[in-house]
Design an enzyme around this catalytic site. Structure first.
Site, mmCIF file in Angstrom:
data_model
loop_
_atom_site.group_PDB
_atom_site.id
_atom_site.type_symbol
_atom_site.label_atom_id
_atom_site.label_comp_id
_atom_site.label_asym_id
_atom_site.label_seq_id
_atom_site.Cartn_x
_atom_site.Cartn_y
_atom_site.Cartn_z
ATOM 1 N N GLU A 1 -8.079 -1.297 -49.732
ATOM 2 C CA GLU A 1 -7.916 -2.236 -48.465
ATOM 3 C C GLU A 1 -9.397 -1.744 -47.723
ATOM 4 O OE1 GLU A 1 -5.157 -1.043 -45.735
ATOM 5 O OE2 GLU A 1 -4.637 1.142 -46.662
ATOM 6 N N GLU B 1 -16.886 -4.532 -43.407
ATOM 7 C CA GLU B 1 -16.821 -2.974 -43.711
ATOM 8 C C GLU B 1 -17.335 -2.768 -45.059
ATOM 9 O OE1 GLU B 1 -12.831 -1.602 -42.306
ATOM 10 O OE2 GLU B 1 -13.215 -2.629 -40.473
#
Length: 628
Positions: free
Chosen positions: A428, A437
């Site tokens: 995730e 990210e």
């Protein structure tokens, strides 16, 4: 900074911002009695003229009532009453943009005199009338800008009609088709000063839904509701049409104040009390916010710096916030379950699953639940670089009885001593823009841990999206820092006081396992997007989203059209621009965006080439980057 104009954002029992109702008064012989009468009718504040209407001055500054006081005395009310219960109104007669120089000078003097009196009073806001005469009210905007830029500690609510008066009305500026245009001119000339707001007068015939949505993206502080726009119900009481009700309730949910204007004109209305009661009735019918909306409400229009997942170790509270999202982990559990059922038919064969970036263990828990559902044997290896989270994981292995779970401490890209190969890799690592990210870099760097061929990555694909956004609120939040680099930084935010001016378009996509691994991996990207704009608006930047395919038909999304219901782990991302620009109806916005990769960092650069040409923002990642 300007003082706050009346309490705003205080949550009522409904979970929505508390409703504040005002009464616009035109003749006020006794200010104290007028305020008490309004309070008795359940109004929170009144709007009154700062100078008496009969005190109009000519070009020589002479008034018909020079021997009489031109204003109410500041001694008529106590300071707290002025501050919390009174909004002042500038006179309507001054025309600062009159072609007659003497008249425009007299008007300018009058407006400045009234603003000086407003500054003297402890009121929080005053109403500036809709400009007269000129299609470009430059001098009027200059006078207002001088006030707010020169230390006027008040908010100025510019009175703007939702629709212009009928053709031929002498107050309609020649060539103006949309009252929004003059508001836009005023705020642009005033450098988008955050002290300028809109008092939006609602019309009997509402404009298009698109126009209404645009207004909800503007800094509207209050709606002015004339009594003659109300219909009469069977009981003889005032009511609003369904379209009016929907718009007013949308404004209430945003904390916008309501102001009643005009004489009571309905058969069974008990003065102005009935109108206030009706507004509170509408407020009471607002749909209560969902748990996800309650959770995210404090973050409305609140800018947050994106995470630096490889540079920084997350704190326990951050993990806990993410873990509160049941929708995301239910989707991951379903994806793992489908992968186990469809690709691993032998229930006796052990499946090796790696959780890359295990945090405090929610994906491990979801994967164990999927194995229990499907009756598959599962051995899990949880990889986590944060040493503090590793302590939590190792405690959970013991306390939760995770006998088939092994915890490995380290960076997933650097576990070169491992001989283990995974059937399934779960992660995730997604950000608000999908790849922001560094999910591509992390998963590509760890792809050697996945069996080839046949290994499954969850997620297997994710795509970012962008759309032009009009939001003076978001732009002001960037501007307040007074640093140029802030306009070259992408922020995580939940846009609330915003208008998305076009449908989002896909930008960058990434697939895992990466078919170009290991020799041709290249995560740089560039894209040019062309957006068609249906209504004139001002663009303050671009708002970004993502969606992700976890496994086959299991997906998660923060894209508005396909948003996973109840999911709140990610808010959108906002790419600001240094200078807002206007786009005409039917015009186009052309955006160029690059994803750049260097050995130690990843960053975005962006620029607009139509309808204006902006500088490229954030060259070489000089203001904002994600560290590798």
């Amino acid at each position: 900074p300007a003082a706050p104009a009346l309490p705003k954002g205080i949550m009522g029992d409904s979970g929505h911002p508390r409703l504040l109702c005002g009464l616009n008064l035109h003749e006020v012989p006794d200010l104290k009695l007028a305020l008490q009468g309004a309070k008795d009718d359940y109004y929170d504040f009144i709007c009154v003229d700062l100078f008496r209407p009969e005190s109009r001055r000519d070009a020589r500054g002479i008034s018909a009532c020079d021997a009489l006081p031109t204003t109410h005395s500041d001694r008529e009310l106590q300071g707290k009453q002025w501050q919390n219960s009174v909004v002042g109104k500038l006179s309507r007669w001054p025309d600062c943009d009159s072609p007659a120089l003497e008249d425009s000078r007299a008007a300018e003097v009058a407006v400045k005199e009234e603003l000086a009196w407003a500054s003297h009073l402890p009121i929080s806001a005053c109403i500036a009338p809709y400009p007269k005469g000129s299609a470009v009210p430059a001098n009027y905007a200059r006078v207002l800008n001088q006030a707010v830029a020169g230390g006027l500690q008040k908010q100025l609510w510019v009175h703007v009609p939702m629709v212009l008066a009928e053709a031929g009305d002498e107050e309609v500026p020649e060539g103006q088709q949309d009252a929004w245009d003059q508001w836009n001119v005023i705020r642009a000339l005033a450098e988008y000063n955050s002290a300028l707001h809109v008092l939006l007068e609602v019309s009997a015939d509402l404009p298009s839904k698109l126009s209404l949505n645009r207004w909800l993206g503007e800094p509207v502080r209050a709606l002015l509701l004339p009594t003659d726009i109300f219909l009469t119900n069977k009981g003889g009481f005032p009511t609003l049409s369904q379209r009016h009700q929907s718009f007013v309730q949308a404004a209430m949910a945003r904390g916008i104040h309501m102001i009643i204007d005009g004489r009571p004109c309905h058969q069974n209305a008990t003065g102005h009390l009935t109108y206030a009661q009706y507004l509170h009735h509408l407020y009471g019918k607002l749909t209560p916010p969902s748990e996800a909306e309650k959770h995210s409400a404090p973050y409305n229009d609140f800018l947050q710096a994106p995470l630096q997942p490889l540079q920084d170790n997350l704190e326990s509270q951050t993990y806990e916030t993410f873990e509160m999202d049941p929708v995301k982990y239910s989707a991951y559990e379903e994806a793992v379950a489908q992968a186990l059922e469809k690709r691993h038919n032998d229930v006796e064969k052990e499946v090796v699953l790696m959780v890359l970036g295990a945090g405090r263990g929610p994906l491990i828990f979801a994967s164990l639940a999927a194995a229990a559902r499907t009756g598959r044997k599962l051995r899990i290896i949880g990889v986590e670089k944060n040493p503090n989270a590793v302590l939590t994981l190792r405690n959970r292995v013991i306390s939760d009885g995770w006998d088939n779970v092994t915890i490995v401490s380290g960076d997933m890209r650097k576990l070169r001593e491992s001989d283990e190969r995974a059937d399934i890799v779960v992660s995730e690592l997604l950000g608000s823009f999908g790849d922001n990210e560094l999910s591509p870099e992390c998963l590509d760097g760890a792809q050697w841990l996945l069996k080839n061929p046949g290994g499954i990555s969850i997620p297997c694909k994710y795509t970012s999206y962008l759309a032009p956004v009009s939001s003076q609120k978001l732009w002001d939040e960037v501007k307040v820092h007074e640093k140029a680099k802030m306009f070259e930084t992408a922020f995580v935010v939940k846009p609330f006081n915003a208008f998305v001016a076009a449908e989002p378009q896909a930008v960058f996509s990434f697939v895992h396992p990466n078919p170009d691994y290991p020799d041709r991996v290249d995560n740089t990207r560039r894209e040019t997007l062309t957006f068609s704009i249906d209504i004139a608006t001002t663009i303050h930047g671009f708002v970004g989203y993502f969606d992700a395919d976890l496994y086959e038909d299991v997906s998660i999304s923060i894209l508005p059209a396909t948003h996973s219901p109840g999911m709140f782990s990610w808010f959108p991302i906002y790419f600001p621009i240094r200078t807002p620009f206007r786009v005409n109806a039917g015009g186009q916005v052309v955006l160029h965006i690059w994803r750049c990769v260097a050995p130690t960092k990843v960053w975005y650069e962006w620029a607009v080439s139509q309808p204006i040409v902006t500088p490229i923002h954030n060259p070489n990642g000089r203001s904002y980057y994600i560290g590798l």
